[in-house]
Motif scaffolding. Structure first.
Motif, short mmCIF file in Angstrom:
data_model
loop_
_atom_site.label_atom_id
_atom_site.label_comp_id
_atom_site.label_asym_id
_atom_site.label_seq_id
_atom_site.Cartn_x
_atom_site.Cartn_y
_atom_site.Cartn_z
N GLY A 103 0.78 -1.23 0.00
CA GLY A 103 0.00 0.00 0.00
C GLY A 103 0.82 1.28 0.00
N ALA A 104 0.09 2.39 0.07
CA ALA A 104 0.69 3.72 -0.05
C ALA A 104 1.70 4.00 1.05
N VAL A 105 1.61 3.26 2.16
CA VAL A 105 2.51 3.45 3.30
C VAL A 105 3.97 3.17 2.90
N GLY A 106 4.16 2.48 1.76
CA GLY A 106 5.52 2.16 1.31
C GLY A 106 6.24 3.32 0.65
N LEU A 107 5.50 4.34 0.26
CA LEU A 107 6.13 5.43 -0.52
C LEU A 107 7.22 6.17 0.25
N ARG A 108 6.88 6.60 1.48
CA ARG A 108 7.84 7.42 2.22
C ARG A 108 9.16 6.70 2.49
N PRO A 109 9.11 5.45 3.03
CA PRO A 109 10.39 4.77 3.24
C PRO A 109 11.17 4.49 1.95
N THR A 110 10.46 4.27 0.83
CA THR A 110 11.17 4.06 -0.44
C THR A 110 11.94 5.34 -0.80
N TYR A 111 11.24 6.46 -0.68
CA TYR A 111 11.85 7.75 -0.98
C TYR A 111 13.06 8.03 -0.07
N LYS A 112 12.86 7.77 1.24
CA LYS A 112 13.94 8.04 2.19
C LYS A 112 15.16 7.18 1.91
N ALA A 113 14.91 5.90 1.56
CA ALA A 113 16.03 5.00 1.27
C ALA A 113 16.81 5.50 0.05
N LEU A 114 16.10 5.90 -1.00
CA LEU A 114 16.77 6.38 -2.21
C LEU A 114 17.53 7.67 -1.94
N ARG A 115 16.96 8.49 -1.06
CA ARG A 115 17.58 9.78 -0.80
C ARG A 115 18.92 9.64 -0.08
N VAL A 116 19.13 8.50 0.63
CA VAL A 116 20.46 8.28 1.21
C VAL A 116 21.28 7.32 0.35
N GLY A 117 20.86 7.18 -0.92
CA GLY A 117 21.68 6.43 -1.88
C GLY A 117 21.60 4.92 -1.77
N LYS A 118 20.51 4.39 -1.19
CA LYS A 118 20.40 2.93 -1.06
C LYS A 118 19.97 2.29 -2.38
N LYS A 119 20.34 1.02 -2.52
CA LYS A 119 19.73 0.16 -3.53
C LYS A 119 18.43 -0.35 -2.92
N VAL A 120 17.33 -0.23 -3.65
CA VAL A 120 16.04 -0.67 -3.13
C VAL A 120 15.46 -1.74 -4.05
N ALA A 121 15.27 -2.95 -3.51
CA ALA A 121 14.56 -4.00 -4.25
C ALA A 121 13.08 -3.77 -3.95
N LEU A 122 12.35 -3.34 -4.98
CA LEU A 122 11.02 -2.79 -4.74
C LEU A 122 9.91 -3.76 -5.10
N ALA A 123 9.19 -4.22 -4.07
CA ALA A 123 7.99 -5.03 -4.30
C ALA A 123 6.75 -4.17 -4.08
N ASN A 124 6.91 -3.03 -3.42
CA ASN A 124 5.78 -2.14 -3.14
C ASN A 124 5.46 -1.34 -4.40
N LYS A 125 4.48 -1.86 -5.19
CA LYS A 125 4.24 -1.22 -6.48
C LYS A 125 3.59 0.14 -6.33
N GLU A 126 2.88 0.36 -5.21
CA GLU A 126 2.21 1.64 -5.01
C GLU A 126 3.19 2.82 -5.04
N SER A 127 4.43 2.61 -4.55
CA SER A 127 5.41 3.71 -4.57
C SER A 127 5.63 4.21 -5.99
N MET A 128 5.87 3.27 -6.92
CA MET A 128 6.14 3.67 -8.30
C MET A 128 4.89 4.22 -8.95
N VAL A 129 3.73 3.67 -8.58
CA VAL A 129 2.48 4.14 -9.16
C VAL A 129 2.21 5.58 -8.73
N MET A 130 2.47 5.87 -7.47
CA MET A 130 2.17 7.21 -6.94
C MET A 130 3.23 8.23 -7.33
N ALA A 131 4.47 7.79 -7.40
CA ALA A 131 5.54 8.79 -7.53
C ALA A 131 6.74 8.28 -8.32
#
Ligand code: MG
Length: 382
Positions: A103-131
């Protein structure tokens, strides 16, 4: 040795990831786990993998977790809630963050992880759908990276490797069709939540099972593919393939089609992402095409399953369209589960919301979240 943080560790993606970590103790180590409300399972996972940080949904659960672990010789940092998710997503020790919350709750942590330069293996599709656009920009700016974890997107990733991107003509995502793709519209009216959560091929949580039954899951995946591979929406389509053996196909300018085939097992795309595109030696049952005998394919009937057309409509509306589609769908699915609306009304409600959306481009994650909230409030959320 690669250090992993898992957000959504007690769900099916999280459990499959931990199964791989258990099989490859020399390759992977867990440094952070985050879960929702499943305390007993999280305690078990934490005791087995002993990460430095464990996060759970509420302060009450965090207190119980602390009590459970107090008697042992293992005392991790315990955090909770949205801040807990952010914390686990940005741990200094993490080489890779597995983002598998729903769900949408995944967006913020995905963003925060990328902002500190992490590699993110993304299963939370809502993040990409929303932003998707904003997350790609964030990853580029901060040397983060988004690796596909979904079976379809992993299949495309694998099929595209070594190819010139300008030679790409079309991406085709395969869809199982869900449990009802043979039913006519009159029969679909009477589908109950209990019937909709039973998926024929994959064992999944209720939200994604219902999305699969309405084909909204594929609609979200089309939007996700648009951003993961940065391709024109018009080049992305879907095809029903009930056996779920061909996981997606890529067509090139010479008419060649490259597909990825494997028995349906989420551990394959997870392993590929965990190992950053290097293949691990897995001893799972292998595909025997002679035994399968035949693979079937059908076009998607937009009359009975309008979700895919809604995805393309949302993409033409830009950021506001895809945020609205996702929020409206989450609202409608929870109403369906609560017995308040019928099965066909899920996509009808999404269509109604989309019809009133004005085209808009967002410049921050906060704007995305505010608009998400606005759509939910317009649908009667509290
Ligand atoms: Mg999928």
């Amino acid at each position: 040795m690669k250090n992993l943080s898992i957000l959504g560790s007690t769900g099916s993606i999280g459990e499959n990831t931990l199964d791989l970590v258990r099989r490859f103790p020399d390759n992977f180590r867990i440094c952070g786990l985050a879960a929702g409300g499943n305390l007993p399972k999280l305690v078990q996972q934490a005791m087995e993998f002993r990460p430095e940080v464990v996060s759970i949904q509420t302060p009450e659960l965090a207190e119980q977790l602390e009590k459970e672990l107090r008697r042992s010789d293992y005392h991790p940092d315990i955090v909770w809630g949205a801040d807990g998710l952010d914390h686990v997503a940005t741990l200094a020790a993490a080489d890779l963050v597995v983002l598998a919350v729903v769900g949408a709750v995944g967006l913020r942590p995905t963003y925060k992880a990328l902002r500190v330069g992490k590699k993110v293996a993304l299963a939370n599709k809502e993040s990409m759908v929303m932003a998707g656009r904003l997350l790609n920009e964030t990853a580029r700016r901060h040397q983060g990276e988004i690796l596909p974890l979904d079976s379809e997107h992993s299949a495309i990733w694998q099929s595209l490797r070594g190819e010139r991107r300008s030679a790409l003509r079309r991406l085709t995502l395969t869809a199982s069709g869900g449990p009802f793709f043979r039913l006519d519209k009159a029969e679909l009216v009477h589908i109950t939540p209990e019937q909709a959560v039973k998926h024929p091929r994959w064992e999944m949580g209720p939200k994604i099972s219902i999305d699969s039954a309405t084909m909204m899951n594929k609609a979200l995946e089309i939007i996700e593919a648009r951003w993961l591979f940065e391709e024109e929406p018009g080049k992305i389509n879907a095809l029903i393939h009930p056996q779920s053996i061909v996981h997606s196909l890529v067509e090139f300018c010479d008419g060649s089609v490259i597909a990825h085939l494997a028995l349906p097992d989420m551990r394959l795309p997870i392993a590929y992402a965990l190992n950053a595109g290097e293949r691990l030696e897995l001893d799972f049952p292998v595909l025997d095409l002679a035994r399968e005998g035949h693979l079937d394919f059908y076009p998607v009937d937009g009359e009975r399953f309008p979700a895919l057309d809604l995805a393309h409509q949302a993409l033409t509306l830009g950021d506001s369209g895809t945020v609205a589609l996702n929020a409206a769908n989450e609202m409608a699915v929870s109403r369906f589960i609560a017995g308040e609306i019928g099965f066909l009304e899920i996509t009808e409600q999404v269509a109604t919301v989309l019809a009133s959306v004005e085209e808009c481009r967002f410049s921050s994650i906060q704007e995305v979240l505010d608009y998400d909230r606005e759509i939910r409030l317009s649908m009667g959320a509290e």
